[in-house]
Structure formats: C-alpha cells, structure tokens
Design an enzyme around this catalytic site. Structure first.
Site, PDB file in Angstrom:
ATOM      1  N   HIS A  51      39.602  36.988  40.781  1.00 17.12           N
ATOM      2  CA  HIS A  51      38.790  37.526  39.684  1.00 17.12           C
ATOM      3  C   HIS A  51      37.992  36.431  38.997  1.00 17.12           C
ATOM      4  CE1 HIS A  51      38.087  41.107  37.147  1.00 17.12           C
ATOM      5  NE2 HIS A  51      37.845  40.235  36.191  1.00 17.12           N
ATOM      6  N   ASP A  53      34.325  36.313  36.523  1.00 15.45           N
ATOM      7  CA  ASP A  53      33.365  37.176  35.824  1.00 15.45           C
ATOM      8  C   ASP A  53      31.950  36.618  35.770  1.00 15.45           C
ATOM      9  OD1 ASP A  53      34.349  39.722  34.745  1.00 15.45           O
ATOM     10  OD2 ASP A  53      35.911  38.505  33.829  1.00 15.45           O
ATOM     11  N   GLU A 156      35.425  46.454  38.086  1.00 18.56           N
ATOM     12  CA  GLU A 156      36.470  46.375  37.060  1.00 18.56           C
ATOM     13  C   GLU A 156      36.319  47.536  36.088  1.00 18.56           C
ATOM     14  OE1 GLU A 156      36.612  42.745  34.817  1.00 18.56           O
ATOM     15  OE2 GLU A 156      38.695  43.082  34.254  1.00 18.56           O
ATOM     16  N   HIS A 183      39.650  49.727  32.780  1.00 16.70           N
ATOM     17  CA  HIS A 183      39.541  48.480  32.016  1.00 16.70           C
ATOM     18  C   HIS A 183      40.387  48.719  30.769  1.00 16.70           C
ATOM     19  CE1 HIS A 183      37.568  45.179  29.650  1.00 16.70           C
ATOM     20  NE2 HIS A 183      37.996  44.570  30.733  1.00 16.70           N
ATOM     21  N   HIS A 224      45.067  45.672  34.159  1.00 26.59           N
ATOM     22  CA  HIS A 224      44.489  46.475  33.061  1.00 26.59           C
ATOM     23  C   HIS A 224      45.100  47.868  32.906  1.00 26.59           C
ATOM     24  CE1 HIS A 224      41.257  44.062  31.303  1.00 26.59           C
ATOM     25  NE2 HIS A 224      40.969  43.640  32.512  1.00 26.59           N
ATOM     26  N   HIS A 245      44.135  40.133  38.344  1.00 27.17           N
ATOM     27  CA  HIS A 245      44.270  39.090  37.311  1.00 27.17           C
ATOM     28  C   HIS A 245      45.268  39.528  36.243  1.00 27.17           C
ATOM     29  CE1 HIS A 245      41.131  41.758  35.899  1.00 27.17           C
ATOM     30  NE2 HIS A 245      40.961  41.130  34.751  1.00 27.17           N
ATOM     31  N   ASP A 352      40.323  34.621  36.379  1.00 33.53           N
ATOM     32  CA  ASP A 352      39.520  35.176  35.276  1.00 33.53           C
ATOM     33  C   ASP A 352      38.578  34.133  34.678  1.00 33.53           C
ATOM     34  OD1 ASP A 352      38.543  37.337  33.887  1.00 33.53           O
ATOM     35  OD2 ASP A 352      40.196  37.503  32.486  1.00 33.53           O
TER      36      ASP A 352
HETATM   37 ZN   LIG Z   1      39.768  41.884  33.105  1.00 29.61          ZN
END
Ligand SMILES: [Zn+2]
Length: 434
Positions: A51, A53, A156, A183, A224, A245, A352
């Site tokens: 993961h 972003d 996500e 999420h 999540h 993650h 992350d």
């Molecule tokens: Zn996340």
C-alpha cells in the site's frame, strides 16, 4: 534492484568501480553486517509493498494538483516516494493505492475513481525504464527479473463500486487487482472499522461482492473493515484474502488493526497480513496521543464556534503535548506478532507511505525497507522466512487467487444480483426507499 550488467565493465576495471559507486547510493555503503545481509537478500527475492498512496498525493499536490508530469519522480519528491528512494529501498513491486474518500458528496464516486485510475496509469506509463504495469503474479516475477518495479493498482474503498457488480467488473478490467472492501465509512453492505457497525459484518449483497471478486481473481482486502466484516469474509471467501496495510491489535489496540482471533484463522484461509507502518497503529503511545487530540478537538468545538480559533487552540495544545515517536523496532514487533499468531506464511508489509503525515523513526520513506529487514536479521529471522515476508507470501496468495478464479469462471457466470434483490429495498443508504 539489479541492473543489466555491461560486458564492457569487465574489460575496464576503473569503469567497473565507477559504475559500482553510481549503482550503490552513499546510504547503501555500510559497516552493518545485518544491513549488508538484508541488501544482498533483497537482490535475490522480490520485495512487495501492499500500500502506497502516491496517486492521491499527486492529485492533492500543493504546487500542481493532478499534474502527473509536474510531480517528477526522477527528482526528490516532497513526500516519501520517488524513483531514487525506491531503488535504495530495493522495492520490486508496489500496489499503488487508488484511494478515493468515502465522504464525496457531489457527482458520485465513479468520476473521482476513474480520475485516480488515470493518474496512476499515467504515472506508471511516465517511467517505462523504471516502472512496469503489472496485472498478475507472473508479471511481478517477470518485472523483478527485468529490473523494473512491478506496478499494480489497488482500490481503497468498496463505496467506489456504488453497489454495482458490473462496476466492480469494469474496475477489474481497468487494472484493479485488489479492493479494500470499505474505507472509513460503513457501506450499505459492509461495516467499516472506524464507523458504526450497521450490519454486524457483511450483508448478503456483501457476500456476493466477495464471491464475485473471487470469481474475477481480484484480491479481497480486509484492511479498514470491522472485525465482524473480517470474520464474515473468512466464512465466505473461496480464495486467500489480504490485509494491504494493517498491524496487530494485540500490540496496539487500534480498531484498524487485526485481532488475534482473526490472525488465528489465516492459516486455513491462506491469506496474508501486510503489516503497516502507520505510527498510531504500531505505537500505543501514539494511538493514545491521537485519541487525546480528538478529545481536544471535540472539546474545543463544543465551546468555540470560530474555526480559526478552534485550530489555534488545538495547535496550542499540541505544542505543549508533543506527539510521541513510533519506531522501526515497534513495526518489527508487529511483524513478529503476526508471525507468532498467524504463522510465517501469513505476514507481509504494507507501508502506507505517502498516506501518512508522520512515520516511525527509522522508516522515514521508501528507501528504508532494508533497515527493517536488518532488524529482523538481528532478531534471528532466517533467509527463507525473510523471503516469505518480503514477497513470496503475497505471490503465493496472488497465484492462488488467480488459480481459483480460473476454476470459478468455468463454474459460474458473472453475477447479475443487485443489492435490492439480496438485501431488500430498505437497507440501501440506511433509508426507506421512496
Ligand atoms: Zn488506508
């Protein structure tokens, strides 16, 4: 990453030395035997991160939002990820998160989701000498051999499919290879970890989403989601799951982490928990500090209506109560814990990076992965086990999900079920249907 060797370098020794210096960044030159060992190991086996972003970071760039070309990965990027640091970190494959917020209120989710596909795909296409689009487990292994970073897309938030299995299939065709079921917002069909538990886990339509993902070969990502959703998915899943993650709840009691009761079920499912570096998920002190910040924010909001004054008061509190620092050793503790409860075949890494504002000390950016391996080497991890953690576990899960999908596609057609058919009209958006 190993580069193709130039035959010329064998003929001309000083050039060999020169190129060796170029290929080895200064930070790689070390007297730490564990770090030397880690770097050698990661040349022989792919390191896969679950993961990152960066696509959202590009969208939200302060200087040139949404401008993929302006966010130059050949230079030093403003946050955690660029090509040089990926090379230093020996990253072989990256699931780039194409996150979209669950709180969008304007035109529906599809517009923003498609824009994030576009940003991520243009980002990958912009560096063909370094990044290679990847859709399969074999693609990851091929890219590793060619010295390119296999670049996969992970969606996500299941809100993006807008309760539509047709949309799910279209997103798979655009390249999404995992979907994080929720999420932070509870959906019509699945409970999120950080929102109210409206369904006790998955609804019947939620189960159908999981079945259809298994039929497609899209990895089901349980980061999540609430423990109830994790449990329901493990009951219905026909292929191994991932947590792209998340860390261990027994060590840091944060709702985003995975409880031992779920970790214990992973051997039977075959899935992998990719331990994350998010400070509040790996350090109980940081988690407690963040909870106190939230209390301050709520207290201030209750007594002051001026938003600028609210921010000033919270900043003032923070200046007298500085955040504690999470550490690389704490991340290693979480990896050790997942290994202890779920087993060494069920642990991976999902940093992350670029999705977090602060990082653990020692894991400041994507260049730092080898230092985490060095710590585990000092703790007695064998090469065979480190290879599983680095990427072999994820490759096993991915191959299994692909094989399962090939069989399921022979057994059943794409699902045409709707949420109204499976859950009834009343559950949609939690409102009575007009
Ligand atoms: Zn996340």
């Amino acid at each position: 990453m190993p580069y193709p060797r130039l035959p010329l370098t064998r003929l001309f020794f000083p050039l060999t030395l020169f190129l060796a210096t170029m290929a080895q960044p200064a930070s790689a030159q070390t007297n730490d035997p564990a770090l030397t060992h880690a770097r050698k190991l990661l040349k022989s086996t792919p390191l896969i991160d679950g993961h990152n972003d960066l696509p959202w970071e590009i969208r939200e760039s302060k200087t040139a939002p949404r401008d993929v070309a302006a966010y130059d990965l050949r230079g030093r990027s403003p946050k955690h990820t660029d090509l040089r640091r990926l090379q230093q970190g020996q990253v072989a494959a990256q699931f780039w998160s194409i996150y979209i917020p669950g709180e969008i209120k304007d035109s529906g989710y599809a517009r923003v989701q498609l824009e994030q596909f576009d940003i991520a795909r243009r980002m990958i296409a912009g560096y063909p000498d370094r990044l290679a689009p990847a859709l399969t487990a074999d693609d990851i292994e091929q890219s590793f051999k060619r010295g390119r970073i296999a670049s996969l897309l992970g969606m996500e938030g299941g809100h993006a499919i807008e309760n539509s299995l047709g949309a799910l299939r279209a997103y798979y065709d655009l390249g999404a290879r995992y979907l994080t079921l929720t999420h932070n917002v509870t959906l019509d069909w699945a409970d999120a970890a950080l929102d109210s538990a409206r369904h006790g886990g998955l609804t019947e339509f939620g189960r159908e989403v999981v079945r259809e993902m298994n039929r497609l070969g899209m990895l089901v990502d349980l980061s999540h989601v609430s423990p109830g959703t994790m449990s329901d998915v493990l009951d219905v899943a026909e292929a191994p799951v991932i947590f792209s993650h998340s860390s261990a709840r027994a060590l840091t009691d944060h709702p985003r982490n995975v409880p031992d009761s779920i970790l214990a079920r992973l051997p039977k499912n075959g899935g992998v928990v990719m331990v994350t570096f998010v400070p509040a998920f790996v350090s109980s002190d940081v988690a407690a500090w963040e909870a106190r910040v939230r209390e301050q924010v709520e207290g201030v909001k209750a007594s002051v209506t001026d938003t600028a004054e609210q921010r000033r008061l919270v900043d003032e509190w923070k200046s007298t109560h500085p955040a504690p620092q999470a550490t690389l050793k704490q991340v290693a503790d979480h990896i050790d814990h997942v290994r202890k409860v779920a087993g060494v075949d069920h642990v991976g890494m999902g940093s992350d990076f670029d999705g977090i504002d602060s990082t653990p000390e020692g894991l400041e950016d994507v260049s730092r992965f080898p230092y985490l391996f060095a710590e585990l080497i000092r703790r007695g991890w064998t090469d065979a086990d480190l290879k599983k953690l680095a990427g072999q576990n994820l490759l096993r899960v991915f191959h299994a999900a692909e094989g399962r999908a090939a069989r399921l596609q022979k057994e059943r057609q794409p699902s045409t079920q709707t949420i109204e058919e499976l859950d009834g009209p009343k559950t949609v958006s939690g409102k009575e249907k007009a």
